[in-house]
Design an enzyme around this catalytic site. Sequence first.
Site, PDB file in Angstrom:
ATOM      1  N   CYS A   1      42.350  -9.690 -54.362  1.00 25.71           N
ATOM      2  CA  CYS A   1      41.668  -9.319 -53.123  1.00 25.71           C
ATOM      3  C   CYS A   1      40.894 -10.528 -52.615  1.00 25.71           C
ATOM      4  CB  CYS A   1      40.695  -8.166 -53.374  1.00 25.71           C
ATOM      5  SG  CYS A   1      39.986  -7.481 -51.859  1.00 25.71           S
TER       6      CYS A   1
ATOM      7  N   CYS B   1      33.738  -9.236 -52.619  1.00 21.50           N
ATOM      8  CA  CYS B   1      32.520  -8.428 -52.770  1.00 21.50           C
ATOM      9  C   CYS B   1      31.893  -8.731 -54.128  1.00 21.50           C
ATOM     10  CB  CYS B   1      32.862  -6.941 -52.655  1.00 21.50           C
ATOM     11  SG  CYS B   1      33.583  -6.508 -51.069  1.00 21.50           S
TER      12      CYS B   1
ATOM     13  N   CYS C   1      45.475   6.792 -56.877  1.00 20.74           N
ATOM     14  CA  CYS C   1      44.760   5.677 -56.276  1.00 20.74           C
ATOM     15  C   CYS C   1      45.694   4.473 -56.331  1.00 20.74           C
ATOM     16  CB  CYS C   1      43.483   5.449 -57.087  1.00 20.74           C
ATOM     17  SG  CYS C   1      42.514   4.044 -56.535  1.00 20.74           S
TER      18      CYS C   1
ATOM     19  N   CYS D   1      32.377  -6.261 -57.276  1.00 22.35           N
ATOM     20  CA  CYS D   1      33.691  -5.695 -57.587  1.00 22.35           C
ATOM     21  C   CYS D   1      34.463  -6.602 -58.549  1.00 22.35           C
ATOM     22  CB  CYS D   1      34.489  -5.502 -56.300  1.00 22.35           C
ATOM     23  SG  CYS D   1      36.099  -4.742 -56.564  1.00 22.35           S
TER      24      CYS D   1
ATOM     25  N   GLU E   1      47.450  -2.367 -60.653  1.00 20.00           N
ATOM     26  CA  GLU E   1      47.111  -1.127 -61.350  1.00 20.00           C
ATOM     27  C   GLU E   1      47.078   0.044 -60.373  1.00 20.00           C
ATOM     28  OE1 GLU E   1      44.513  -2.641 -65.150  1.00 20.00           O
ATOM     29  OE2 GLU E   1      43.456  -2.489 -63.262  1.00 20.00           O
TER      30      GLU E   1
ATOM     31  N   CYS F   1      36.144   3.041 -59.898  1.00 19.32           N
ATOM     32  CA  CYS F   1      36.002   2.224 -58.694  1.00 19.32           C
ATOM     33  C   CYS F   1      35.519   0.826 -59.042  1.00 19.32           C
ATOM     34  CB  CYS F   1      34.970   2.832 -57.751  1.00 19.32           C
ATOM     35  SG  CYS F   1      35.289   4.525 -57.336  1.00 19.32           S
TER      36      CYS F   1
HETATM   37  N1  SAH Z   1      39.003  -2.909 -50.359  1.00 20.75           N
HETATM   38  C1  SAH Z   1      38.895  -1.506 -50.067  1.00 20.75           C
HETATM   39  C2  SAH Z   1      39.619  -0.652 -51.080  1.00 20.75           C
HETATM   40  C3  SAH Z   1      39.023  -0.681 -52.474  1.00 20.75           C
HETATM   41  S1  SAH Z   1      38.130   0.788 -52.705  1.00 20.75           S
HETATM   42  C4  SAH Z   1      37.431  -1.141 -49.934  1.00 20.75           C
HETATM   43  O1  SAH Z   1      36.582  -1.979 -50.194  1.00 20.75           O
HETATM   44  O2  SAH Z   1      37.130  -0.027 -49.519  1.00 20.75           O
HETATM   45  C5  SAH Z   1      37.147   0.409 -54.052  1.00 20.75           C
HETATM   46  C6  SAH Z   1      35.786   1.071 -53.945  1.00 20.75           C
HETATM   47  O3  SAH Z   1      35.081   0.842 -55.149  1.00 20.75           O
HETATM   48  C7  SAH Z   1      34.951   0.527 -52.820  1.00 20.75           C
HETATM   49  O4  SAH Z   1      34.329   1.591 -52.151  1.00 20.75           O
HETATM   50  C8  SAH Z   1      33.890  -0.310 -53.529  1.00 20.75           C
HETATM   51  O5  SAH Z   1      32.690  -0.327 -52.807  1.00 20.75           O
HETATM   52  C9  SAH Z   1      33.767   0.429 -54.850  1.00 20.75           C
HETATM   53  N2  SAH Z   1      33.343  -0.403 -55.969  1.00 20.75           N
HETATM   54  C10 SAH Z   1      33.646  -1.692 -56.208  1.00 20.75           C
HETATM   55  N3  SAH Z   1      33.084  -2.100 -57.359  1.00 20.75           N
HETATM   56  C11 SAH Z   1      32.415  -1.037 -57.872  1.00 20.75           C
HETATM   57  C12 SAH Z   1      31.668  -0.821 -59.051  1.00 20.75           C
HETATM   58  N4  SAH Z   1      31.515  -1.775 -59.949  1.00 20.75           N
HETATM   59  N5  SAH Z   1      31.128   0.405 -59.237  1.00 20.75           N
HETATM   60  C13 SAH Z   1      31.329   1.388 -58.353  1.00 20.75           C
HETATM   61  N6  SAH Z   1      32.052   1.242 -57.246  1.00 20.75           N
HETATM   62  C14 SAH Z   1      32.593   0.052 -56.995  1.00 20.75           C
END
Ligand code: SAH
Length: 346
Positions: A110, A114, A103, A117, A90, A337
């Site tokens: 991935c 985390c 984006c 996420c 996406e 995000c």
């Molecule tokens: N793997 C990289 C690129 C992905 S950026 C990284 O981790 O930076 C995606 C962003 O969304 C990250 O900053 C992560 O912390 C944030 N994120 C992930 N899940 C989220 C959620 N449910 N709500 C808000 N932010 C989230």
Amino acid sequence: MKNLLDYTRQELSCWLEDNGIRPFRAGQISKWICIRQAESFEEMTDLSKELRKKLEAHFYIRRLVVEEKRVSVDTTEKFLFRLNDGLHIESVLIPGKDHFTLCVSSQVGCAQDCRFCLTARGGFIRNLTVGEILAQIRDIRSYLMQKAIDPLKLSNIVFMGMGEPLANYQNLIKSLETITDMDYGFKFSPRHVTVSTSGLVPKITQLGLDTGVNLAVSLNATTDELRSELMPINRKYPLKQLLEACRTFTMKPRNKITFEYILMKGVNDSKEDSLRLVKLLSPIKAKINLIPFNEYEESGFKRPSQKDISDFLQILLDRNFTAIIRKSKGDDILAACGQLKAKLPL
Ligand code: SAH
């Protein structure tokens, strides 16, 4: 047959030279692909017929398939692309006042795992090729053209889609070469390109040495205990190492590193957390993006109240940090995000 977009201009020059063709032609070809949106070699009329034939025999030019497009009430658009092997990624097109930000994804799935996420849930499938990273940009610019919008209005790129860009380092760097090639490539100023990472420390340092793009770090916690629980990468590269790599990151004097901090109710949103954040980031040229948690089904985390969010922000502002609450766009279409999943087997 090779995907033409997989080749950097340098690599294409070498290929041309090896094939007895003058290497400067690489610039012309690159322009046709990146700027003039060529669909075929036939269109490249400033190249000889013979050269076009030769290129055609070795390379293909292909677009990704848009399998689905969803538009948010805030006009953010999410594209579900199907790759050649049937997998999906996406990309999210985010409108600003007078420009667009794209984006982009760097991997299918991935491996970082985390806890908060959604992308993590499907696990890691594979890295994107250089051509697949770049096709997201090329195809979205073509989409803008179809809507009679100047494609250069898409002026900002954030590597914040699916995947961990620094875990696909070589392809990331090659794609950045074409993205920031001002003469023959996609013409993005490095100042307008941001690579976000969960914290792959050695690659952070390398990125600073290899490129001039902006760095964003997904911090999300202020103690090793909590960060290791939320982001397993922290067990390998704990906060001390991560922050030291940030402190010494090579960048222009006035630049700052963006620290993304998801606010999760009762998890990392207390006054103590904000004070620890201040302490951790004070040796670093930092700006802080607070992202109220974007909820999704069975996420297990909650977004704090508006008051708790503003209290957290205020503490940072009172200590003279540059900090904002990042308004999440497109959360109604799961484009915000951490909400990208692209048909992963969740
Ligand atoms: N793997 C990289 C690129 C992905 S950026 C990284 O981790 O930076 C995606 C962003 O969304 C990250 O900053 C992560 O912390 C944030 N994120 C992930 N899940 C989220 C959620 N449910 N709500 C808000 N932010 C989230």
